[in-house]
Design a protein around this motif. Structure first.
Motif, PDB file in Angstrom:
ATOM      1  N   ASP A 123     -14.062  17.646   0.687  1.00 18.16           N
ATOM      2  CA  ASP A 123     -13.795  16.289   1.158  1.00 18.16           C
ATOM      3  C   ASP A 123     -13.113  15.449   0.091  1.00 18.16           C
ATOM      4  N   ILE A 124     -13.627  15.492  -1.128  1.00 20.93           N
ATOM      5  CA  ILE A 124     -13.059  14.634  -2.172  1.00 20.93           C
ATOM      6  C   ILE A 124     -11.645  15.090  -2.541  1.00 20.93           C
ATOM      7  N   VAL A 125     -11.421  16.419  -2.534  1.00 17.45           N
ATOM      8  CA  VAL A 125     -10.080  16.932  -2.814  1.00 17.45           C
ATOM      9  C   VAL A 125      -9.100  16.465  -1.721  1.00 17.45           C
ATOM     10  N   LEU A 126      -9.576  16.496  -0.464  1.00 16.46           N
ATOM     11  CA  LEU A 126      -8.729  16.077   0.647  1.00 16.46           C
ATOM     12  C   LEU A 126      -8.408  14.589   0.553  1.00 16.46           C
ATOM     13  N   VAL A 127      -9.409  13.773   0.189  1.00 17.71           N
ATOM     14  CA  VAL A 127      -9.179  12.331   0.049  1.00 17.71           C
ATOM     15  C   VAL A 127      -8.132  12.063  -1.038  1.00 17.71           C
ATOM     16  N   VAL A 128      -8.271  12.735  -2.180  1.00 18.77           N
ATOM     17  CA  VAL A 128      -7.326  12.544  -3.276  1.00 18.77           C
ATOM     18  C   VAL A 128      -5.918  12.991  -2.869  1.00 18.77           C
ATOM     19  N   ARG A 129      -5.855  14.135  -2.208  1.00 20.49           N
ATOM     20  CA  ARG A 129      -4.545  14.635  -1.786  1.00 20.49           C
ATOM     21  C   ARG A 129      -3.865  13.664  -0.820  1.00 20.49           C
ATOM     22  N   HIS A 130      -4.635  13.163   0.164  1.00 19.58           N
ATOM     23  CA  HIS A 130      -4.064  12.218   1.121  1.00 19.58           C
ATOM     24  C   HIS A 130      -3.652  10.919   0.436  1.00 19.58           C
ATOM     25  N   ALA A 131      -4.463  10.464  -0.522  1.00 22.63           N
ATOM     26  CA  ALA A 131      -4.128   9.240  -1.235  1.00 22.63           C
ATOM     27  C   ALA A 131      -2.808   9.399  -1.993  1.00 22.63           C
ATOM     28  N   LEU A 132      -2.650  10.539  -2.669  1.00 22.93           N
ATOM     29  CA  LEU A 132      -1.418  10.778  -3.425  1.00 22.93           C
ATOM     30  C   LEU A 132      -0.218  10.958  -2.496  1.00 22.93           C
ATOM     31  N   GLU A 133      -0.457  11.593  -1.355  1.00 25.23           N
ATOM     32  CA  GLU A 133       0.633  11.726  -0.382  1.00 25.23           C
ATOM     33  C   GLU A 133       1.077  10.342   0.092  1.00 25.23           C
ATOM     34  N   ARG A 134       0.095   9.488   0.368  1.00 25.36           N
ATOM     35  CA  ARG A 134       0.429   8.137   0.804  1.00 25.36           C
ATOM     36  C   ARG A 134       1.211   7.397  -0.288  1.00 25.36           C
ATOM     37  N   ARG A 135       0.767   7.535  -1.535  1.00 29.07           N
ATOM     38  CA  ARG A 135       1.460   6.874  -2.649  1.00 29.07           C
ATOM     39  C   ARG A 135       2.892   7.388  -2.764  1.00 29.07           C
ATOM     40  N   ALA A 136       3.049   8.722  -2.628  1.00 26.67           N
ATOM     41  CA  ALA A 136       4.394   9.292  -2.718  1.00 26.67           C
ATOM     42  C   ALA A 136       5.289   8.763  -1.598  1.00 26.67           C
ATOM     43  N   LEU A 137       4.702   8.643  -0.387  1.00 27.50           N
ATOM     44  CA  LEU A 137       5.478   8.129   0.730  1.00 27.50           C
ATOM     45  C   LEU A 137       5.883   6.669   0.499  1.00 27.50           C
ATOM     46  N   GLU A 138       4.950   5.862  -0.011  1.00 29.84           N
ATOM     47  CA  GLU A 138       5.264   4.460  -0.273  1.00 29.84           C
ATOM     48  C   GLU A 138       6.355   4.327  -1.338  1.00 29.84           C
ATOM     49  N   GLN A 139       6.268   5.168  -2.383  1.00 29.57           N
ATOM     50  CA  GLN A 139       7.292   5.120  -3.430  1.00 29.57           C
ATOM     51  C   GLN A 139       8.648   5.567  -2.885  1.00 29.57           C
ATOM     52  N   GLU A 140       8.612   6.608  -2.053  1.00 34.12           N
ATOM     53  CA  GLU A 140       9.868   7.067  -1.457  1.00 34.12           C
ATOM     54  C   GLU A 140      10.446   6.006  -0.529  1.00 34.12           C
ATOM     55  N   LYS A 141       9.543   5.313   0.201  1.00 34.39           N
ATOM     56  CA  LYS A 141       9.999   4.238   1.083  1.00 34.39           C
ATOM     57  C   LYS A 141      10.680   3.131   0.280  1.00 34.39           C
ATOM     58  N   LEU A 142      10.067   2.746  -0.831  1.00 36.71           N
ATOM     59  CA  LEU A 142      10.651   1.705  -1.669  1.00 36.71           C
ATOM     60  C   LEU A 142      12.003   2.153  -2.234  1.00 36.71           C
ATOM     61  N   ARG A 143      12.063   3.445  -2.634  1.00 36.20           N
ATOM     62  CA  ARG A 143      13.325   3.968  -3.163  1.00 36.20           C
ATOM     63  C   ARG A 143      14.423   3.936  -2.105  1.00 36.20           C
ATOM     64  N   LEU A 144      14.070   4.360  -0.888  1.00 34.90           N
ATOM     65  CA  LEU A 144      15.063   4.391   0.178  1.00 34.90           C
ATOM     66  C   LEU A 144      15.480   2.978   0.591  1.00 34.90           C
ATOM     67  N   GLU A 145      14.516   2.050   0.574  1.00 37.64           N
ATOM     68  CA  GLU A 145      14.869   0.674   0.909  1.00 37.64           C
ATOM     69  C   GLU A 145      15.831   0.089  -0.122  1.00 37.64           C
ATOM     70  N   ALA A 146      15.551   0.370  -1.385  1.00 40.42           N
ATOM     71  CA  ALA A 146      16.450  -0.121  -2.429  1.00 40.42           C
ATOM     72  C   ALA A 146      17.840   0.509  -2.293  1.00 40.42           C
ATOM     73  N   LEU A 147      17.845   1.830  -2.032  1.00 41.47           N
ATOM     74  CA  LEU A 147      19.126   2.508  -1.859  1.00 41.47           C
ATOM     75  C   LEU A 147      19.882   1.954  -0.663  1.00 41.47           C
ATOM     76  N   THR A 148      19.142   1.735   0.432  1.00 44.12           N
ATOM     77  CA  THR A 148      19.774   1.199   1.641  1.00 44.12           C
ATOM     78  C   THR A 148      20.350  -0.186   1.390  1.00 44.12           C
ATOM     79  N   GLN A 149      19.577  -1.020   0.706  1.00 42.14           N
ATOM     80  CA  GLN A 149      20.068  -2.361   0.399  1.00 42.14           C
ATOM     81  C   GLN A 149      21.341  -2.316  -0.446  1.00 42.14           C
ATOM     82  N   HIS A 150      21.345  -1.421  -1.434  1.00 47.18           N
ATOM     83  CA  HIS A 150      22.527  -1.285  -2.289  1.00 47.18           C
ATOM     84  C   HIS A 150      23.735  -0.815  -1.478  1.00 47.18           C
TER      85      HIS A 150
END
Length: 443
Positions: A123-150
């Motif tokens: 359970d704890i491994v799954l929670v950590v993995r999902h949390a990091l996946e979410r963080r990676a998605l948010e960072q990728e979203k921010l990167r793509l938004e910045a790229l799109t704006q540019h």
């Protein structure tokens, strides 16, 4: 465990860094072994102050903090983490049922999740993995938004000089499109007007009443729409209904005036050929080939005893199944089928009784819905249905009585799948439709 994320979602980096903070060394050792074995880089601290020092010196992706620690508890520590490094994910580890402390951690530290001790490794491994996946998605979203704006800014700069030309060209294309649409619409209207004129000409002969074909066409169109037919199919059946008698163009006045039930021998044989003649007359026009196929099959019967091919069931085109019912409903009232002119309710009853024999039951059901509309079917609040429309859970509004006066089921009886099958079997064996009324409020 399957993931709800698409396969293209980036997985968390194998070298993600975790910071575990707990005043119990054995807890830190357990967390270090658990996550290092799964490819994570694990840092540890035995107090909140030490954890903040590590955070200043290391690039950390996620913090797991115990709730109960001396000097600085988990809620205060995670609040400090949030203030200094808001991008770092925060998890709370607690072995106490202290709701207020957990709420403090949620409100002050804005934690991602809290985990209770003792934890389940998976359970704890799954929670950590999902949390990091979410963080990676948010960072990728921010990167793509910045790229799109540019990129948008670059495109805006490039397009400034082209806007006037594009606008002018758009106006030209819009004008051409509107002209083409208007011309096409005019052609459609002229085409349909021509069909209606042909229909009116055909009605000038024999005993046909003016406007009868249009009434049949309107009913056929409503049934097709009730059955959710495609727009092209609705149009085809409407046109076929307008021209349903075109194959009789060579009939004598006497033959045209004779009800169907009185036709015999050569006259009956000639009558049965009029659908094929109608198809032959319309086939040269590509836009009418759908209607031509419907006209050819308009004398086919659902039970296979029709003409010219003896088609049965769903082998008969839907438009033809609809057209045959619409034509018969009005011909019964106008003397085209029998010598007597039936009332509308009598014609309707005969149509309902022939469901599954002459007519497709689903077409009969749609026909009944069109005629009944939204008004009440029964003052007592009941609704008359065909046996094929029954579903388990419906409640009888009236006693179910056979044609011989035998009560089969009492009012208020709740129908189940077995009873519905028995009712359908009884109708099939007796070859009679039962008057079935169910309550509108049935579950």
């Amino acid at each position: 465990m399957s993931s709800v994320l698409p396969q293209t979602t980036p997985a968390p980096a194998p070298a993600a860094t975790l910071l575990c903070v707990d005043d119990e060394p054995n807890i830190l050792s357990a967390l270090r072994r658990l996550f290092r074995a799964r490819g994570y880089r694990v840092l540890t601290a035995e107090s909140g102050a030490e954890g903040l020092q590590v955070l200043e010196q290391e690039a950390v992706d996620l913090v797991i903090s115990d709730m109960r620690m001396p000097e600085m508890d988990g809620a205060r520590f995670l609040a400090q983490v949030r203030a200094r490094r808001p991008d770092v994910l925060r998890l709370l580890l607690t072995g106490y049922s202290d709701i207020q402390s957990i709420l403090d951690a949620i409100n002050c530290g804005e934690i991602y999740r809290y985990i209770t001790k003792p934890w389940d490794d998976n359970d704890i491994v799954l929670v950590v993995r999902h949390a990091l996946e979410r963080r990676a998605l948010e960072q990728e979203k921010l990167r793509l938004e910045a790229l799109t704006q540019h990129q948008n800014e670059e495109l805006k700069a490039l397009n400034q000089g082209l806007e006037a030309k594009v606008e002018e060209r758009t106006r030209q294309l819009r004008a051409l499109h509107e002209a083409a649409v208007a011309a096409n619409e005019k052609l459609k209207q002229n085409f349909l007007t021509t069909i209606k004129i042909l229909s009116s000409i055909a009605e000038q002969r024999g005993s046909n009443l003016a406007g009868l074909a249009r009434k049949i066409a309107d009913l056929a169109r409503q049934i097709a729409q009730q059955m959710k037919a495609e727009p092209k199919e609705v149009q085809d059946v409407f046109v076929a209904a307008l021209l349903h008698d075109i194959g009789k163009i060579g009939f004598s006045d006497e033959l045209l005036a004779t009800p169907l039930t009185l036709l015999h021998g050569e006259a009956l044989g000639l009558y049965r050929k009029h659908p094929q003649r109608a198809e032959e007359l319309l086939m040269p026009l590509p836009d009418l080939r759908g209607s031509a196929a419907i006209l050819r099959a308009q004398l086919e019967r659902f039970d296979g005893n029709g003409f010219p091919q003896g088609l049965s069931g769903f082998a008969i085109p839907l438009g033809a199944r609809i057209l045959s019912l619409a034509v018969d409903y009005y011909n019964l009232q106008e003397g085209g089928m029998v010598q007597r002119h039936l009332r509308a309710d009598e014609a309707k009853s005969l149509i309902l009784d022939a469901a599954g024999k002459r007519y497709d039951p689903s077409v009969v059901a749609a026909f009944r819905q069109v005629l009944d509309g939204a008004g009440p079917d029964d003052p007592a609040g009941g609704l008359e249905l065909l046996s094929g429309e029954l579903v388990p859970g419906m409640v009888l509004a009236r006693d179910l009585i056979s044609r011989d006066g035998l009560m089969l089921l009492a009012a208020d009886h709740v129908l189940d799948a077995r009873l519905i099958q028995q009712v359908q079997d009884f109708e099939s064996k007796s070859q009679n439709r039962l008057p079935i009324w169910v309550k509108r409020s049935a579950p």
